[in-house]
Design a protein around this motif. Sequence first.
Motif, PDB file in Angstrom:
ATOM      1  N   THR A   1     -11.016  11.322  -2.757  1.00  0.00           N
ATOM      2  CA  THR A   1     -10.172  11.805  -3.837  1.00  0.00           C
ATOM      3  C   THR A   1     -11.048  12.133  -5.034  1.00  0.00           C
ATOM      4  O   THR A   1     -12.054  11.460  -5.294  1.00  0.00           O
ATOM      5  CB  THR A   1      -9.108  10.764  -4.220  1.00  0.00           C
ATOM      6  OG1 THR A   1      -8.285  11.296  -5.256  1.00  0.00           O
ATOM      7  CG2 THR A   1      -9.722   9.456  -4.683  1.00  0.00           C
TER       8      THR A   1
ATOM      9  N   GLN B   1     -11.358   8.754   3.510  1.00  0.00           N
ATOM     10  CA  GLN B   1     -10.510   8.978   2.343  1.00  0.00           C
ATOM     11  C   GLN B   1     -11.376   9.479   1.197  1.00  0.00           C
ATOM     12  O   GLN B   1     -12.364   8.838   0.832  1.00  0.00           O
ATOM     13  CB  GLN B   1      -9.820   7.680   1.917  1.00  0.00           C
ATOM     14  CG  GLN B   1      -8.849   7.133   2.944  1.00  0.00           C
ATOM     15  CD  GLN B   1      -8.511   5.690   2.626  1.00  0.00           C
ATOM     16  OE1 GLN B   1      -9.004   4.783   3.279  1.00  0.00           O
ATOM     17  NE2 GLN B   1      -7.678   5.475   1.633  1.00  0.00           N
TER      18      GLN B   1
ATOM     19  N   GLY C   1      -4.256  -2.561   1.577  1.00  0.00           N
ATOM     20  CA  GLY C   1      -3.104  -1.681   1.504  1.00  0.00           C
ATOM     21  C   GLY C   1      -2.665  -1.256   2.890  1.00  0.00           C
ATOM     22  O   GLY C   1      -3.053  -1.860   3.902  1.00  0.00           O
TER      23      GLY C   1
ATOM     24  N   SER D   1      -0.541  -3.578  -4.643  1.00  0.00           N
ATOM     25  CA  SER D   1      -0.558  -3.809  -6.094  1.00  0.00           C
ATOM     26  C   SER D   1      -1.505  -4.932  -6.482  1.00  0.00           C
ATOM     27  O   SER D   1      -2.152  -4.870  -7.537  1.00  0.00           O
ATOM     28  CB  SER D   1       0.859  -4.113  -6.585  1.00  0.00           C
ATOM     29  OG  SER D   1       1.384  -5.238  -5.893  1.00  0.00           O
TER      30      SER D   1
ATOM     31  N   ARG E   1      -0.963   9.040   4.814  1.00  0.00           N
ATOM     32  CA  ARG E   1      -1.128   8.615   3.429  1.00  0.00           C
ATOM     33  C   ARG E   1      -1.527   7.151   3.379  1.00  0.00           C
ATOM     34  O   ARG E   1      -1.035   6.319   4.142  1.00  0.00           O
ATOM     35  CB  ARG E   1       0.164   8.795   2.646  1.00  0.00           C
ATOM     36  CG  ARG E   1       0.671  10.206   2.561  1.00  0.00           C
ATOM     37  CD  ARG E   1      -0.280  11.117   1.830  1.00  0.00           C
ATOM     38  NE  ARG E   1      -0.485  10.741   0.442  1.00  0.00           N
ATOM     39  CZ  ARG E   1      -1.295  11.387  -0.387  1.00  0.00           C
ATOM     40  NH1 ARG E   1      -1.992  12.428   0.030  1.00  0.00           N
ATOM     41  NH2 ARG E   1      -1.435  10.995  -1.640  1.00  0.00           N
ATOM     42  N   TRP E   2      -2.446   6.874   2.447  1.00  0.00           N
ATOM     43  CA  TRP E   2      -2.901   5.513   2.177  1.00  0.00           C
ATOM     44  C   TRP E   2      -2.314   5.052   0.854  1.00  0.00           C
ATOM     45  O   TRP E   2      -2.238   5.823  -0.111  1.00  0.00           O
ATOM     46  CB  TRP E   2      -4.424   5.467   2.118  1.00  0.00           C
ATOM     47  CG  TRP E   2      -4.960   4.233   1.455  1.00  0.00           C
ATOM     48  CD1 TRP E   2      -5.255   4.064   0.141  1.00  0.00           C
ATOM     49  CD2 TRP E   2      -5.216   2.967   2.079  1.00  0.00           C
ATOM     50  NE1 TRP E   2      -5.690   2.791  -0.096  1.00  0.00           N
ATOM     51  CE2 TRP E   2      -5.675   2.103   1.072  1.00  0.00           C
ATOM     52  CE3 TRP E   2      -5.115   2.506   3.389  1.00  0.00           C
ATOM     53  CZ2 TRP E   2      -6.037   0.785   1.334  1.00  0.00           C
ATOM     54  CZ3 TRP E   2      -5.480   1.193   3.643  1.00  0.00           C
ATOM     55  CH2 TRP E   2      -5.927   0.350   2.639  1.00  0.00           C
ATOM     56  N   HIS E   3      -1.913   3.778   0.790  1.00  0.00           N
ATOM     57  CA  HIS E   3      -1.355   3.203  -0.431  1.00  0.00           C
ATOM     58  C   HIS E   3      -2.030   1.860  -0.694  1.00  0.00           C
ATOM     59  O   HIS E   3      -1.951   0.947   0.136  1.00  0.00           O
ATOM     60  CB  HIS E   3       0.151   3.001  -0.304  1.00  0.00           C
ATOM     61  CG  HIS E   3       0.903   4.267   0.000  1.00  0.00           C
ATOM     62  ND1 HIS E   3       1.383   5.119  -0.979  1.00  0.00           N
ATOM     63  CD2 HIS E   3       1.247   4.834   1.187  1.00  0.00           C
ATOM     64  CE1 HIS E   3       1.979   6.146  -0.416  1.00  0.00           C
ATOM     65  NE2 HIS E   3       1.912   5.994   0.901  1.00  0.00           N
TER      66      HIS E   3
ATOM     67  N   ALA F   1      -1.398   2.224   5.564  1.00  0.00           N
ATOM     68  CA  ALA F   1      -1.437   3.658   5.844  1.00  0.00           C
ATOM     69  C   ALA F   1      -0.406   3.999   6.911  1.00  0.00           C
ATOM     70  O   ALA F   1      -0.171   3.212   7.833  1.00  0.00           O
ATOM     71  CB  ALA F   1      -2.831   4.078   6.301  1.00  0.00           C
TER      72      ALA F   1
ATOM     73  N   ARG G   1      -3.298   5.234  -6.531  1.00  0.00           N
ATOM     74  CA  ARG G   1      -2.890   4.247  -5.523  1.00  0.00           C
ATOM     75  C   ARG G   1      -2.644   4.901  -4.172  1.00  0.00           C
ATOM     76  O   ARG G   1      -2.747   4.248  -3.133  1.00  0.00           O
ATOM     77  CB  ARG G   1      -1.622   3.516  -5.979  1.00  0.00           C
ATOM     78  CG  ARG G   1      -1.859   2.509  -7.084  1.00  0.00           C
ATOM     79  CD  ARG G   1      -0.623   1.673  -7.326  1.00  0.00           C
ATOM     80  NE  ARG G   1      -0.269   0.908  -6.139  1.00  0.00           N
ATOM     81  CZ  ARG G   1       0.799   0.119  -6.057  1.00  0.00           C
ATOM     82  NH1 ARG G   1       1.603  -0.001  -7.092  1.00  0.00           N
ATOM     83  NH2 ARG G   1       1.058  -0.542  -4.950  1.00  0.00           N
ATOM     84  N   SER G   2      -2.302   6.174  -4.177  1.00  0.00           N
ATOM     85  CA  SER G   2      -2.008   6.879  -2.924  1.00  0.00           C
ATOM     86  C   SER G   2      -2.976   8.029  -2.745  1.00  0.00           C
ATOM     87  O   SER G   2      -3.296   8.741  -3.703  1.00  0.00           O
ATOM     88  CB  SER G   2      -0.566   7.393  -2.942  1.00  0.00           C
ATOM     89  OG  SER G   2      -0.285   8.137  -1.780  1.00  0.00           O
ATOM     90  N   MET G   3      -3.464   8.210  -1.523  1.00  0.00           N
ATOM     91  CA  MET G   3      -4.380   9.311  -1.225  1.00  0.00           C
ATOM     92  C   MET G   3      -4.283   9.680   0.252  1.00  0.00           C
ATOM     93  O   MET G   3      -3.755   8.925   1.067  1.00  0.00           O
ATOM     94  CB  MET G   3      -5.817   8.944  -1.596  1.00  0.00           C
ATOM     95  CG  MET G   3      -6.396   7.775  -0.834  1.00  0.00           C
ATOM     96  SD  MET G   3      -8.073   7.305  -1.404  1.00  0.00           S
ATOM     97  CE  MET G   3      -7.690   6.504  -2.958  1.00  0.00           C
TER      98      MET G   3
END
Length: 244
Positions: free
Chosen positions: A109, A107, A233, A67, A62-64, A235, A81-83
Amino acid sequence: MKRFLFLAATCLFVFLLPDLKAQDREWEFEKMQKRNEQKKQESDSILVHLKNKWDIKLTYGRWHFASNAKSKTEELFTLPRSMGFWQLVGSWHFSEKLSVDISIGFQLTKDVPTPNIGDLLNGGDVEIEGSGGLFLPFDLGLKYYFAKERFRPLVGFGVGSVSANFQYTLAEGNLSSGFSRTDNRLRSRAALGKFFAGFDYRSGKHTILCVNFSYYYSDAFKEPIGGYLRYQGFAVNAGFSVVF
């Protein structure tokens, strides 16, 4: 007297024979145990050596987004924000504790709502808004292992670039007058750096299990992509490697 000594020797031999056989069986068992230990040592020796070998790694996690990477301006659509995060890594081990890595991430989405079928069949106006984003981070890095064992904690870094793509689509109309579609696409590329840590576990002669935590930071995009100013971010990925 001679007959007595012969009988005594015979009785002694018969009495000691089971012990001699038992000692012989124990000696054979010890030889078998030594052979097994030798095979295990040879196997362990293979499993702790990676010098001059390749391993190809596939991971998923998961990637985040961080902020502070989010744009402060209002966007039509913002990517989550997450994918999900796929990663393919090729590593050349030029020593037991150092390797060069070539890594590419993937990634994707999408958010495409389903129209109301009842309104559509009744001839009502339909408006559908959808969006999607694609990120392809690529980097070349160096990885250091803290131990030459089957279980190897590691750290590393990489530099490269990230390709970012975003699309916003608006479809509207009805069955009688037809539908129109408008696509707005954004593309950008930025320089990228990353740091990572984790561990590899040599599970077999040709396989490695792994868990990695990676932090990415890129230059700013030309314009916000899906509501984000930059690719920033972390991962968390797990996967396996094939060693050859």
